[in-house]
Design a protein around this motif. Sequence first.
Motif, PDB file in Angstrom:
ATOM      1  N   ASN A  78       6.825  16.767  29.794  1.00 49.74           N
ATOM      2  CA  ASN A  78       8.076  16.979  29.047  1.00 49.74           C
ATOM      3  C   ASN A  78       9.093  15.869  29.290  1.00 49.74           C
ATOM      4  O   ASN A  78      10.307  16.074  29.177  1.00 49.74           O
ATOM      5  CB  ASN A  78       8.703  18.340  29.392  1.00 49.74           C
ATOM      6  CG  ASN A  78       7.828  19.496  28.963  1.00 49.74           C
ATOM      7  OD1 ASN A  78       7.411  19.575  27.812  1.00 49.74           O
ATOM      8  ND2 ASN A  78       7.530  20.398  29.895  1.00 49.74           N
ATOM      9  N   LEU A  80      10.335  13.125  27.644  1.00 43.23           N
ATOM     10  CA  LEU A  80      10.404  12.444  26.360  1.00 43.23           C
ATOM     11  C   LEU A  80      10.875  11.000  26.498  1.00 43.23           C
ATOM     12  O   LEU A  80      10.279  10.104  25.882  1.00 43.23           O
ATOM     13  CB  LEU A  80      11.293  13.221  25.390  1.00 43.23           C
ATOM     14  CG  LEU A  80      11.392  12.668  23.958  1.00 43.23           C
ATOM     15  CD1 LEU A  80      10.024  12.541  23.324  1.00 43.23           C
ATOM     16  CD2 LEU A  80      12.299  13.561  23.109  1.00 43.23           C
ATOM     17  N   LEU A 174       4.195  19.007  22.603  1.00 41.99           N
ATOM     18  CA  LEU A 174       5.588  18.915  23.042  1.00 41.99           C
ATOM     19  C   LEU A 174       6.513  19.570  22.027  1.00 41.99           C
ATOM     20  O   LEU A 174       7.437  20.312  22.400  1.00 41.99           O
ATOM     21  CB  LEU A 174       5.983  17.452  23.249  1.00 41.99           C
ATOM     22  CG  LEU A 174       7.455  17.232  23.640  1.00 41.99           C
ATOM     23  CD1 LEU A 174       7.708  17.742  25.046  1.00 41.99           C
ATOM     24  CD2 LEU A 174       7.848  15.765  23.533  1.00 41.99           C
ATOM     25  N   LEU A 175       6.284  19.308  20.742  1.00 41.93           N
ATOM     26  CA  LEU A 175       7.096  19.955  19.708  1.00 41.93           C
ATOM     27  C   LEU A 175       7.010  21.468  19.846  1.00 41.93           C
ATOM     28  O   LEU A 175       8.027  22.174  19.747  1.00 41.93           O
ATOM     29  CB  LEU A 175       6.616  19.552  18.311  1.00 41.93           C
ATOM     30  CG  LEU A 175       6.730  18.094  17.874  1.00 41.93           C
ATOM     31  CD1 LEU A 175       6.419  17.978  16.379  1.00 41.93           C
ATOM     32  CD2 LEU A 175       8.099  17.516  18.172  1.00 41.93           C
ATOM     33  N   ARG A 177       6.399  23.251  22.490  1.00 44.35           N
ATOM     34  CA  ARG A 177       7.141  23.715  23.667  1.00 44.35           C
ATOM     35  C   ARG A 177       8.640  23.635  23.453  1.00 44.35           C
ATOM     36  O   ARG A 177       9.400  24.355  24.117  1.00 44.35           O
ATOM     37  CB  ARG A 177       6.744  22.893  24.907  1.00 44.35           C
ATOM     38  CG  ARG A 177       5.315  23.113  25.370  1.00 44.35           C
ATOM     39  CD  ARG A 177       5.093  22.541  26.766  1.00 44.35           C
ATOM     40  NE  ARG A 177       5.315  21.101  26.827  1.00 44.35           N
ATOM     41  CZ  ARG A 177       4.390  20.182  26.586  1.00 44.35           C
ATOM     42  NH1 ARG A 177       3.162  20.561  26.219  1.00 44.35           N
ATOM     43  NH2 ARG A 177       4.659  18.894  26.683  1.00 44.35           N
ATOM     44  N   ARG A 178       9.065  22.776  22.535  1.00 43.85           N
ATOM     45  CA  ARG A 178      10.495  22.647  22.235  1.00 43.85           C
ATOM     46  C   ARG A 178      10.934  23.595  21.113  1.00 43.85           C
ATOM     47  O   ARG A 178      12.039  23.476  20.604  1.00 43.85           O
ATOM     48  CB  ARG A 178      10.816  21.201  21.840  1.00 43.85           C
ATOM     49  CG  ARG A 178      10.583  20.167  22.950  1.00 43.85           C
ATOM     50  CD  ARG A 178      11.587  20.280  24.090  1.00 43.85           C
ATOM     51  NE  ARG A 178      11.358  19.312  25.133  1.00 43.85           N
ATOM     52  CZ  ARG A 178      11.926  18.107  25.197  1.00 43.85           C
ATOM     53  NH1 ARG A 178      12.764  17.729  24.234  1.00 43.85           N
ATOM     54  NH2 ARG A 178      11.663  17.286  26.197  1.00 43.85           N
ATOM     55  N   GLY A 179      10.075  24.520  20.722  1.00 43.49           N
ATOM     56  CA  GLY A 179      10.458  25.533  19.756  1.00 43.49           C
ATOM     57  C   GLY A 179      10.060  25.274  18.323  1.00 43.49           C
ATOM     58  O   GLY A 179      10.482  26.005  17.417  1.00 43.49           O
ATOM     59  N   LEU A 210      17.270  19.868  16.291  1.00 43.18           N
ATOM     60  CA  LEU A 210      16.041  19.225  16.740  1.00 43.18           C
ATOM     61  C   LEU A 210      16.121  17.696  16.649  1.00 43.18           C
ATOM     62  O   LEU A 210      15.116  17.005  16.789  1.00 43.18           O
ATOM     63  CB  LEU A 210      14.852  19.710  15.903  1.00 43.18           C
ATOM     64  CG  LEU A 210      14.549  21.212  15.978  1.00 43.18           C
ATOM     65  CD1 LEU A 210      13.474  21.583  14.960  1.00 43.18           C
ATOM     66  CD2 LEU A 210      14.120  21.609  17.380  1.00 43.18           C
ATOM     67  N   LEU A 213      14.313  15.168  18.853  1.00 46.58           N
ATOM     68  CA  LEU A 213      12.874  14.920  18.731  1.00 46.58           C
ATOM     69  C   LEU A 213      12.547  13.887  17.664  1.00 46.58           C
ATOM     70  O   LEU A 213      11.414  13.414  17.586  1.00 46.58           O
ATOM     71  CB  LEU A 213      12.142  16.229  18.404  1.00 46.58           C
ATOM     72  CG  LEU A 213      12.168  17.304  19.496  1.00 46.58           C
ATOM     73  CD1 LEU A 213      11.569  18.603  18.964  1.00 46.58           C
ATOM     74  CD2 LEU A 213      11.408  16.828  20.733  1.00 46.58           C
TER      75      LEU A 213
END
Length: 276
Positions: A78, A80, A174-175, A177-179, A210, A213
Amino acid sequence: MGGDAADRPNLAFGAHDEPGTGTPYSRYVRLDELHSLQQPRSKVHAEYSFIVTTQVMELLFDLLHRDWQLAQGALRENDLPGALAALRRATHTQDVLISSWDLLATMTPGEFTAFREVLGEASGFQSAAFLKLEFLLGNKAPSLLRMYEDSPAVHGELTAALHAPSLYDDALALLDRRGVAVPHASGPERHRHDPEVEAAWRRVYTDPDLAGLTPLGEVLLDTAERVTRWRQRHYSSVKRTMGAKPGTGGSSGLDWLKISADQDVFPELWTVRNGL
């Protein structure tokens, strides 16, 4: 401060060199060995250029693979910013790889034909380092492992890479896990366009919450664009040098390269732009 000097490593240039002749620099980068690796099988000057260029490409393949693996590791943690840094650094390696085709593109058909026979069945398509990059990008195909059946160690390494998550798989994870709900199951097959993945990227690009990201999507597209440039330069260089003749190693030559150049890496990052 930091303990006794005797306990600290000697970081002076060449401090750990083996005894021998030459400068510390030549021993550090192993110049004698490096410059002994070019062994042309003909007296055609163009063959030496061909060997040097392909060897440089192989080294850059390895460097690129290392940075992409660092990016994968950062994504899994995580981290980034760390992933973005590794991917951005890798784009410079990709730029050098693309430019390396300039060394071969000026080779005339006559020059290439003059030494082509000595290549035998050798083909860049057989590069294990390049294939690892393809698998890492999600361009997977189990059939490609057949050419390595007589090399168990390489075959095992490539089999593991074939079944491991791609760089894109880890980005999608990763996306998630970021919702941003998105499918990201990895497997030994080529990644193909998925409407759900495109919808996820659309959220990333349109939802203000977001926005953090978005740089990931952009640096992945920077990577994908350079893959396309590499393939296009490969195609045009071969077309200029040998035309539509069959490729060495039994490949279909120009036709195969054209198909490859037309395939987008990370396809949803391209198609999502149609609706933004």
